[in-house]
Design an enzyme around this catalytic site. Sequence first.
Site, mmCIF file in Angstrom:
data_model
loop_
_atom_site.group_PDB
_atom_site.id
_atom_site.type_symbol
_atom_site.label_atom_id
_atom_site.label_comp_id
_atom_site.label_asym_id
_atom_site.label_seq_id
_atom_site.Cartn_x
_atom_site.Cartn_y
_atom_site.Cartn_z
ATOM 1 N N LYS A 1 -3.401 -0.238 2.759
ATOM 2 C CA LYS A 1 -3.666 0.254 1.411
ATOM 3 C C LYS A 1 -4.114 -0.871 0.468
ATOM 4 O O LYS A 1 -4.923 -0.636 -0.436
ATOM 5 C CB LYS A 1 -2.427 0.960 0.863
ATOM 6 C CG LYS A 1 -2.100 2.265 1.588
ATOM 7 C CD LYS A 1 -3.217 3.283 1.430
ATOM 8 C CE LYS A 1 -2.820 4.649 1.943
ATOM 9 N NZ LYS A 1 -3.870 5.677 1.705
ATOM 10 N N SER B 1 -1.976 4.339 -2.758
ATOM 11 C CA SER B 1 -0.515 4.486 -2.736
ATOM 12 C C SER B 1 0.080 3.397 -3.609
ATOM 13 O O SER B 1 -0.560 2.355 -3.834
ATOM 14 C CB SER B 1 -0.001 4.346 -1.298
ATOM 15 O OG SER B 1 1.398 4.143 -1.265
ATOM 16 N N TYR C 1 1.422 -0.440 6.717
ATOM 17 C CA TYR C 1 0.894 0.584 5.816
ATOM 18 C C TYR C 1 0.394 -0.054 4.527
ATOM 19 O O TYR C 1 -0.715 0.246 4.056
ATOM 20 C CB TYR C 1 1.981 1.614 5.523
ATOM 21 C CG TYR C 1 1.542 2.712 4.580
ATOM 22 C CD1 TYR C 1 0.690 3.720 5.011
ATOM 23 C CD2 TYR C 1 1.995 2.747 3.267
ATOM 24 C CE1 TYR C 1 0.284 4.729 4.146
ATOM 25 C CE2 TYR C 1 1.602 3.749 2.394
ATOM 26 C CZ TYR C 1 0.745 4.747 2.842
ATOM 27 O OH TYR C 1 0.349 5.743 1.985
#
Length: 229
Positions: free
Chosen positions: A148, A131, A144
């Site tokens: 990642k 991402s 998050y």
Amino acid sequence: MATHVITGAGSGIGAAVAARLHARGDGIVLHARDAGRAKELAARFPGARTLVGDLADPGRLSWALSHQSLPDRVDSLLHIAGVIDLGAVGDLTPKTWRHQLDVNLIAPAELTRLFLPQLRAARGHVLFVNSGAGLRASADWSAYAASKHGLKALADSLRHEEHGNGVRVTSVYPGRTATPMQVRTHQQEGKDYDPSLWIDPESVATTIVTALDLPRDAELNDVTIRPGR
């Protein structure tokens, strides 16, 4: 015929990639979190094989897969599944942190470990759909983004470790993509959702398939994709 193990094939980018590979006659082995989901995927992609295991419980993946028939050959392992829960550091609970780290980082590491023998034998490819948050973090994206950022580290280390075995490793960093996850993200942000503003999952699928099909004399390590609008 190449065989690809794919997580996240139920929707979004994963579904687009599975459809591309299935349509051209490649073998696809689709991961599902439970038997009901596996049945849905098998009906959607006739002839596909399925594997069941909960990415949210990576410590049990080895046990789950040991009770199923695994493919003898794996040409690529495509880590496309992911989850997102936004929130300020001051509000996030350990449970929220752990869920995202388990699904987005630890489960891919464990699945890679479990399939490495087949990948080495096939001189295969491990591809991680990361991402933009894996390269930079914004307010409310800490958990998050941390998962990642960790996924980038996993891919980078794996690439160095497995280069001598002929295993290629690619990280793809899409910007915001018009998927069900993006709908959820907008809901958490309290924003209106307009899919026309974001990347079509098919565009990301094109990038992924291109990386897989690249001749053996080259390897795509890191690919960043941004909305063109």
